[in-house]
Design a protein around this motif. Structure first.
Motif, mmCIF file in Angstrom:
data_model
loop_
_atom_site.group_PDB
_atom_site.id
_atom_site.type_symbol
_atom_site.label_atom_id
_atom_site.label_comp_id
_atom_site.label_asym_id
_atom_site.label_seq_id
_atom_site.Cartn_x
_atom_site.Cartn_y
_atom_site.Cartn_z
ATOM 1 N N ASP A 40 0.839 -1.206 0.000
ATOM 2 C CA ASP A 40 0.000 0.000 0.000
ATOM 3 C C ASP A 40 0.869 1.249 0.000
ATOM 4 N N TYR A 41 1.944 1.224 0.784
ATOM 5 C CA TYR A 41 2.833 2.383 0.823
ATOM 6 C C TYR A 41 3.535 2.574 -0.517
ATOM 7 N N ALA A 42 3.876 1.465 -1.174
ATOM 8 C CA ALA A 42 4.496 1.566 -2.495
ATOM 9 C C ALA A 42 3.520 2.166 -3.491
ATOM 10 N N ALA A 43 2.239 1.780 -3.414
ATOM 11 C CA ALA A 43 1.227 2.345 -4.312
ATOM 12 C C ALA A 43 1.115 3.854 -4.104
ATOM 13 N N TYR A 44 1.132 4.263 -2.840
ATOM 14 C CA TYR A 44 1.092 5.692 -2.519
ATOM 15 C C TYR A 44 2.314 6.408 -3.084
ATOM 16 N N LEU A 45 3.498 5.852 -2.872
ATOM 17 C CA LEU A 45 4.722 6.475 -3.372
ATOM 18 C C LEU A 45 4.730 6.540 -4.890
ATOM 19 N N CYS A 46 4.228 5.506 -5.548
ATOM 20 C CA CYS A 46 4.187 5.517 -7.008
ATOM 21 C C CYS A 46 3.260 6.603 -7.526
ATOM 22 N N ASN A 47 2.213 6.919 -6.793
ATOM 23 C CA ASN A 47 1.339 8.024 -7.185
ATOM 24 C C ASN A 47 2.020 9.371 -6.979
ATOM 25 N N VAL A 48 2.683 9.518 -5.834
ATOM 26 C CA VAL A 48 3.361 10.782 -5.528
ATOM 27 C C VAL A 48 4.501 11.047 -6.511
ATOM 28 N N PHE A 49 5.207 9.985 -6.908
ATOM 29 C CA PHE A 49 6.348 10.108 -7.829
ATOM 30 C C PHE A 49 5.971 9.542 -9.202
ATOM 31 N N SER A 50 4.788 9.907 -9.670
ATOM 32 C CA SER A 50 4.228 9.286 -10.873
ATOM 33 C C SER A 50 5.078 9.491 -12.128
ATOM 34 N N ASP A 51 5.860 10.571 -12.189
ATOM 35 C CA ASP A 51 6.657 10.855 -13.382
ATOM 36 C C ASP A 51 8.126 10.470 -13.214
ATOM 37 N N ASP A 52 8.403 9.622 -12.221
ATOM 38 C CA ASP A 52 9.785 9.190 -11.949
ATOM 39 C C ASP A 52 9.832 7.666 -12.008
ATOM 40 N N PRO A 53 9.946 7.093 -13.211
ATOM 41 C CA PRO A 53 9.856 5.636 -13.349
ATOM 42 C C PRO A 53 10.934 4.869 -12.585
ATOM 43 N N ASP A 54 12.131 5.422 -12.486
ATOM 44 C CA ASP A 54 13.198 4.725 -11.766
ATOM 45 C C ASP A 54 12.866 4.611 -10.284
ATOM 46 N N PHE A 55 12.370 5.702 -9.720
ATOM 47 C CA PHE A 55 12.018 5.642 -8.301
ATOM 48 C C PHE A 55 10.806 4.748 -8.078
ATOM 49 N N GLN A 100 -4.345 6.003 2.673
ATOM 50 C CA GLN A 100 -4.871 6.615 1.455
ATOM 51 C C GLN A 100 -3.839 6.443 0.343
ATOM 52 N N VAL A 101 -4.077 5.473 -0.520
ATOM 53 C CA VAL A 101 -3.082 5.169 -1.549
ATOM 54 C C VAL A 101 -3.272 5.991 -2.813
ATOM 55 N N ASP A 102 -4.408 6.650 -2.973
ATOM 56 C CA ASP A 102 -4.691 7.333 -4.235
ATOM 57 C C ASP A 102 -4.324 8.815 -4.220
ATOM 58 N N ALA A 103 -3.601 9.261 -3.192
ATOM 59 C CA ALA A 103 -3.155 10.657 -3.163
ATOM 60 C C ALA A 103 -2.166 10.890 -4.296
ATOM 61 N N ASN A 104 -2.230 12.044 -4.937
ATOM 62 C CA ASN A 104 -1.277 12.329 -6.010
ATOM 63 C C ASN A 104 -0.232 13.363 -5.601
ATOM 64 N N GLN A 105 -0.289 13.781 -4.335
ATOM 65 C CA GLN A 105 0.733 14.666 -3.789
ATOM 66 C C GLN A 105 1.116 14.170 -2.400
ATOM 67 N N SER A 106 2.348 14.407 -2.018
ATOM 68 C CA SER A 106 2.820 13.946 -0.712
ATOM 69 C C SER A 106 2.083 14.644 0.427
ATOM 70 N N ILE A 107 1.720 13.889 1.429
ATOM 71 C CA ILE A 107 1.103 14.490 2.613
ATOM 72 C C ILE A 107 2.125 15.298 3.403
ATOM 73 N N ARG A 108 3.398 15.198 3.028
ATOM 74 C CA ARG A 108 4.462 15.967 3.692
ATOM 75 C C ARG A 108 4.647 17.337 3.059
ATOM 76 N N GLY A 109 3.927 17.624 1.985
ATOM 77 C CA GLY A 109 4.010 18.945 1.365
ATOM 78 C C GLY A 109 4.950 19.034 0.184
ATOM 79 N N SER A 110 5.832 18.057 0.026
ATOM 80 C CA SER A 110 6.761 18.045 -1.100
ATOM 81 C C SER A 110 7.332 16.640 -1.226
ATOM 82 N N ARG A 111 7.928 16.375 -2.355
ATOM 83 C CA ARG A 111 8.571 15.077 -2.538
ATOM 84 C C ARG A 111 9.801 14.945 -1.639
ATOM 85 N N SER A 112 10.521 16.046 -1.488
ATOM 86 C CA SER A 112 11.670 16.016 -0.576
ATOM 87 C C SER A 112 11.211 15.667 0.832
ATOM 88 N N GLY A 113 10.115 16.297 1.255
ATOM 89 C CA GLY A 113 9.585 15.999 2.581
ATOM 90 C C GLY A 113 9.187 14.540 2.715
#
Length: 202
Positions: A40-55, A100-113
């Motif tokens: 589930d966490y991987a699904a969330y991360l893949c949504n947040v980093f949707s344009d970063d295929p390597d990550f 919540q796996v379908d979020a398209n932005q990090s709940i931390r406010g940024s990808r760095s966060g």
């Protein structure tokens, strides 16, 4: 990121029930639930980093290693108590706790966060499993936790390397970095671990 070990590498035949601490066994059962929930966490991360295929690929591989941790801990818990049904308990846990796996932005406010938060989690879990390995006299659990702790430290390296890539783009200020890290420490998995402990130790 290639998996460095499998369940076949664990010396299951060395299991010694006389050396099992019942309190540690309860903690292990809860940890098995949390680790097994990593997809589930991987699904969330893949949504947040949707344009970063390597990550995204790295996050999916990370999740499979985490799930292996859960399976190994669950198998050990079943050796301790054959009435413990890992699959059934995990299904109950999934029914009672979901992120919540379908979020398209990090709940931390940024990808760095987001990556700072993941770094904090991996450092904490590496220390957690090192502590269990040091505390137990049961040889199979000691070996499992030693291997998991090593994996978690390697996972920290994965997120840390990617954090540097994103800091170059987002330039998150040092105070904001500290704020994210402290908030993640204070969360301490919040309800997830409580649900896991309750479900695993019914």
């Amino acid at each position: 990121m290639s998996r460095l070990w499998t369940l076949d590498d664990i010396p299951w035949e060395q299991f010694d029930p006389a050396r099992v601490d019942p309190d540690i066994a309860k903690i292990v059962r809860a940890a098995a639930m949390v680790e097994s929930n990593a997809r589930d966490y991987a699904a969330y991360l893949c949504n947040v980093f949707s344009d970063d295929p390597d990550f995204r690929q790295a996050a999916q591989e990370w999740a499979e290693e985490e799930v292996q941790h859960g399976v190994a801990l669950g198998r050990w818990a079943t050796m301790v108590d054959p009435t413990f049904d890992y699959d059934e308990r995990f299904a109950d846990f999934r029914a009672s706790f979901q992120i919540q796996v379908d979020a398209n932005q990090s709940i931390r406010g940024s990808r760095s966060g987001e990556l700072i938060a993941r770094c904090m989690v991996e450092v904490g879990t590496s220390s957690y499993y090192t502590a269990i390995a040091d505390a137990t006299d049961e040889p199979v659990l000691k070996e499992i936790c030693r291997r998991i702790a090593t994996d978690e430290w390697r996972h920290y390296g994965l997120f840390y390397r990617n954090l540097h890539r994103y800091l170059e783009r987002e330039r998150l200020s040092p105070p904001r970095r500290i704020w994210v890290a402290l908030n993640r420490i204070l969360e301490s998995e919040d309800d997830e671990l409580a649900y896991a402990y309750h479900t695993a130790n019914l």
